[in-house]
Design an enzyme around this catalytic site. Structure first.
Site, PDB file in Angstrom:
ATOM      1  N   PHE A   1     -11.129 -21.928 -12.271  1.00 33.67           N
ATOM      2  CA  PHE A   1     -12.136 -22.418 -13.226  1.00 33.67           C
ATOM      3  C   PHE A   1     -12.499 -21.366 -14.267  1.00 33.67           C
ATOM      4  O   PHE A   1     -12.110 -20.217 -14.172  1.00 33.67           O
ATOM      5  CB  PHE A   1     -13.374 -23.002 -12.558  1.00 33.67           C
ATOM      6  CG  PHE A   1     -14.086 -22.170 -11.528  1.00 33.67           C
ATOM      7  CD1 PHE A   1     -13.978 -20.805 -11.468  1.00 33.67           C
ATOM      8  CD2 PHE A   1     -14.910 -22.799 -10.595  1.00 33.67           C
ATOM      9  CE1 PHE A   1     -14.659 -20.064 -10.537  1.00 33.67           C
ATOM     10  CE2 PHE A   1     -15.603 -22.066  -9.652  1.00 33.67           C
ATOM     11  CZ  PHE A   1     -15.481 -20.698  -9.629  1.00 33.67           C
ATOM     12  N   GLU A   2     -13.224 -21.834 -15.309  1.00 34.59           N
ATOM     13  CA  GLU A   2     -13.515 -21.056 -16.527  1.00 34.59           C
ATOM     14  C   GLU A   2     -12.225 -20.590 -17.209  1.00 34.59           C
ATOM     15  O   GLU A   2     -12.148 -19.504 -17.770  1.00 34.59           O
ATOM     16  CB  GLU A   2     -14.404 -19.839 -16.211  1.00 34.59           C
ATOM     17  CG  GLU A   2     -15.760 -20.174 -15.612  1.00 34.59           C
ATOM     18  CD  GLU A   2     -16.697 -20.881 -16.571  1.00 34.59           C
ATOM     19  OE1 GLU A   2     -16.267 -21.244 -17.670  1.00 34.59           O
ATOM     20  OE2 GLU A   2     -17.865 -21.084 -16.200  1.00 34.59           O
ATOM     21  N   GLY A   3     -11.213 -21.426 -17.158  1.00 33.84           N
ATOM     22  CA  GLY A   3      -9.902 -21.090 -17.715  1.00 33.84           C
ATOM     23  C   GLY A   3      -9.033 -20.475 -16.645  1.00 33.84           C
ATOM     24  O   GLY A   3      -9.382 -19.445 -16.065  1.00 33.84           O
TER      25      GLY A   3
ATOM     26  N   ARG B   1     -16.834 -16.487 -18.427  1.00 35.53           N
ATOM     27  CA  ARG B   1     -15.746 -15.817 -17.705  1.00 35.53           C
ATOM     28  C   ARG B   1     -16.224 -14.515 -17.076  1.00 35.53           C
ATOM     29  O   ARG B   1     -15.789 -14.145 -15.979  1.00 35.53           O
ATOM     30  CB  ARG B   1     -14.567 -15.577 -18.652  1.00 35.53           C
ATOM     31  CG  ARG B   1     -13.798 -16.841 -18.943  1.00 35.53           C
ATOM     32  CD  ARG B   1     -12.889 -16.728 -20.153  1.00 35.53           C
ATOM     33  NE  ARG B   1     -12.188 -18.006 -20.368  1.00 35.53           N
ATOM     34  CZ  ARG B   1     -11.573 -18.348 -21.478  1.00 35.53           C
ATOM     35  NH1 ARG B   1     -11.551 -17.506 -22.504  1.00 35.53           N
ATOM     36  NH2 ARG B   1     -10.979 -19.522 -21.590  1.00 35.53           N
TER      37      ARG B   1
END
Length: 380
Positions: free
Chosen positions: A363-365, A244
């Site tokens: 993306f990445e949460g 992140r």
């Protein structure tokens, strides 16, 4: 305009200077061609690897750069300011190296890590599935034990950056039911029983493919299990906090590029006998854009410095990802506004920046997941 950075060492200052020179030479000159034609930049990651940029935060004993995360992230930001897709792929490669470096045995590290950190083989991160994105515990891809101790992988993985191009994948598959039934594997990029779908038709980041992987009973040797069986989600989540931060740095670099383009245009374009930057309405808009970029950089550097100091940084990583990617979306949108009608054309890069910024919030949460992580951290 070069960012005025506070770096911890002269070595880091020299590294940033090298990265700027290389990125201007190798990325700026190629980005428009590959993004417009949706073609892969063959050979580019080998150049980045030879320059030592694909193993920066990892130990020197295995060929890494031994750099603190605050330096590595600023390198990513410089790459993203020239070509966001390449910076994202570099961040994903670094993420894909994390399981082996953090949880692999000494023998596994000696066997595979030097080539990975040297960029001789570029990695992908294979966690998401069609029905399991942010809900990683819902993974369905299976890794079944064979009689001789190997694993047969069956299932579908999705949204893989560098899918079909990577030389290895950090693969997460289910070895047993429940949250503790997911395991991690270092999978080769080419093995019998593994195929890839056509690259996704994306809004942006078109120079690097994103594809699904189809595992049809592909065999992985027991030596490719990273950590213990059932340790997969622990490994995945430990990597995602750092990932992140990588995306936060990429988003900040993208926002900086949009700000620079808008400021340059505003200093050249005149209306009513004045540069448009001298009109208060537009000048204040640019000031807000600059404040957003500086704030994004400050949040990811705060989290990185906590990580480097060995302190908890998970909540700060979510804050950085949320703040930086929301800032990138706003700054790139405002950059289009500054350029007016020209900003809506492909004659200027700001329309591409705006398209590229959107995925940073996903993306990445997703940023909704980041808010969930942050809010949970506020409960005693």
């Amino acid at each position: 305009m070069a960012v005025d950075r506070l770096l911890p060492t002269e070595e880091a200052e020299d590294l940033i200077a090298l990265v700027r020179d290389l990125a201007d030479r190798e990325l700026t000159s190629r980005v428009e061609q590959h993004e417009s034609s949706e073609s892969y930049p063959e050979g580019l990651f080998a150049i980045l690897g030879k320059a030592g940029l694909l193993g920066l935060p990892y130990p020197e004993e295995y060929g890494g750069g031994g750099q603190p995360y605050e330096v590595y992230l600023q390198v990513l930001e410089e790459l993203a300011a020239r070509w966001a897709a390449v910076a994202v792929a570099t961040s994903v490669h670094t993420l894909a190296c994390h399981p082996l470096n953090g949880f692999g045995t000494a023998q596994q590290k000696e066997r595979w890590l030097p080539a990975m950190l040297a960029g001789e083989t570029v990695g992908g991160y294979s966690l998401s599935e069609p029905q399991a994105g942010s809900d990683a515990a819902a993974l369905a891809c299976k890794a079944d034990r064979t009689e001789d101790g190997a694993y047969r992988i069956t299932g579908t993985k999705s949204w893989i950056t560098h899918g079909g191009k990577a030389g290895f994948y950090a693969l997460f598959a289910r070895t047993a039911p429940g949250n503790r039934g997911v395991s991690c594997f270092l999978a080769p990029g080419a093995v019998a029983g593994l195929t890839f779908g056509a690259p996704e038709k994306k809004m942006g980041l078109q120079g690097i493919p994103t594809a699904a992987a189809y595992w049809d009973g592909a065999r992985l040797d027991e030596a490719r299990l990273i950590g213990e069986e059932g340790q997969g989600l622990q490994i995945a989540f430990s990597a995602l906090d750092s990932g992140r931060l990588g995306i936060a740095a990429c988003a900040t670099g993208l926002a900086q590029a949009a700000l620079d383009a808008a400021v340059a245009y505003a200093n050249e374009r005149t209306t009513f006998g004045r540069k448009i930057i001298d009109h208060q309405g537009l000048g204040f808009l640019l000031a807000d854009m600059a404040a957003a970029v500086d704030s994004a950089r400050a949040t990811y550097l705060d989290a990185a410095r906590r990580r480097d100091a060995g302190r908890p940084f998970g909540r700060q990583a979510s804050v950085a990802k949320l703040v930086a990617t929301d800032a990138a979306m706003k700054v790139t949108t405002d950059a289009v506004q500054v350029l007016g009608g020209y900003g809506y054309t492909r004659d200027f890069p700001v329309e591409r920046y705006m398209r590229e910024a959107k995925i940073m919030q996903i993306f990445e949460g997703t940023n909704q997941i980041q808010r969930l992580v942050i809010s949970r951290g506020l409960t005693p």
